[in-house]
Design an enzyme around this catalytic site. Structure first.
Site, mmCIF file in Angstrom:
data_model
loop_
_atom_site.group_PDB
_atom_site.id
_atom_site.type_symbol
_atom_site.label_atom_id
_atom_site.label_comp_id
_atom_site.label_asym_id
_atom_site.label_seq_id
_atom_site.Cartn_x
_atom_site.Cartn_y
_atom_site.Cartn_z
ATOM 1 N N ASP A 143 35.699 -14.544 21.417
ATOM 2 C CA ASP A 143 36.503 -14.097 22.554
ATOM 3 C C ASP A 143 35.612 -13.845 23.770
ATOM 4 O OD1 ASP A 143 39.012 -12.896 23.773
ATOM 5 O OD2 ASP A 143 37.726 -11.138 23.769
ATOM 6 N N GLU A 185 39.070 -18.567 18.188
ATOM 7 C CA GLU A 185 38.008 -17.735 18.744
ATOM 8 C C GLU A 185 36.855 -17.602 17.758
ATOM 9 O OE1 GLU A 185 40.568 -14.768 21.672
ATOM 10 O OE2 GLU A 185 40.348 -14.279 19.551
#
Length: 225
Positions: A41, A113
């Site tokens: 992320d 992610e």
């Protein structure tokens, strides 16, 4: 799997694909992908900003902020995951599979992610080695889609309100898992501008909870007009 997504260390890829629900049912499994999800992320946040800065020299800071949020939101990352065929490769527990986890945008985006975080580590922590993959994915998103989704996203809208009100720092979201099961968690998010509490939201993912918090903050602002 995407043609550029080639790992030297297959164990890293395996970990990136391992949801905690699978690990809980397979005690010999490697660690789950939550730490890699957090790492990926952060990487996507940086690379998406860099991408917009390099690709759009005409774009102002406010527009870049809105576009970046739209490019890395849950819906878009889930689409990337499907494009990379991660939906068929995620390692999920029985309950998560029965609940349609391979089609769940939250699980798909989280897995994407995690794979990005693992790919960065596998490539020697060198952004030069991961840019071709991420830039190609960002390039595949039609410009109009980026614009429309950035305008609709409540986090973007709240950011605009905050900037128009003269604040130089962006809203800050504090989000925590508060319950639910491994494959259906519940999150609570609180949004602040500076030290001021502005709104709270809940959701089945961090991103959903933050969107709800932004919507709550927007509702308060509009009501106070």
């Amino acid at each position: 799997m995407h043609k550029l997504l080639i790992f030297n260390d297959e164990k890293l890829l395996h970990q990136a694909l391992t949801h905690r629900s699978y690990r809980n049912e397979h005690f010999r499994a490697v660690s789950d992908n939550e730490r890699l999800e957090f790492f990926g992320d952060a990487i996507l946040s940086f690379v998406s900003g860099e991408y917009l800065y390099q690709r759009h020299p005409e774009m102002g800071e406010g527009e870049m902020t809105r576009r970046r949020i739209a490019m890395v939101d849950e819906e878009q990352l889930a689409k990337f995951a499907i494009e990379m065929e991660l939906d068929s490769k995620m390692l999920l527990g029985r309950g998560a599979r029965l609940d349609g986890g391979s089609l769940n945008p939250n699980l798909l985006s989280s897995t994407f992610e995690a794979v990005v975080g693992a790919y960065y580590l596998d490539k020697g922590c060198d952004f030069e080695n991961i840019r071709p993959l991420i830039y190609e994915l960002f390039d595949s998103v039609h410009p109009e889609v980026k614009i429309v989704r950035s305008e609709l996203d409540p986090k973007n809208q709240f950011q605009v309100f905050v900037q128009k009100d003269g604040h130089t720092t962006p809203p800050k979201y504090i989000t925590e898992k508060k319950g639910g099961s491994d494959h259906s968690p519940e999150f609570v998010s609180k949004v602040y501008v500076g030290d001021k509490f502005c709104g709270e939201g809940t959701g089945r993912s961090k991103k959903d909870a933050e969107k709800q918090a932004a919507e709550s903050a927007l509702a308060k602002l509009k009501k106070g007009r």
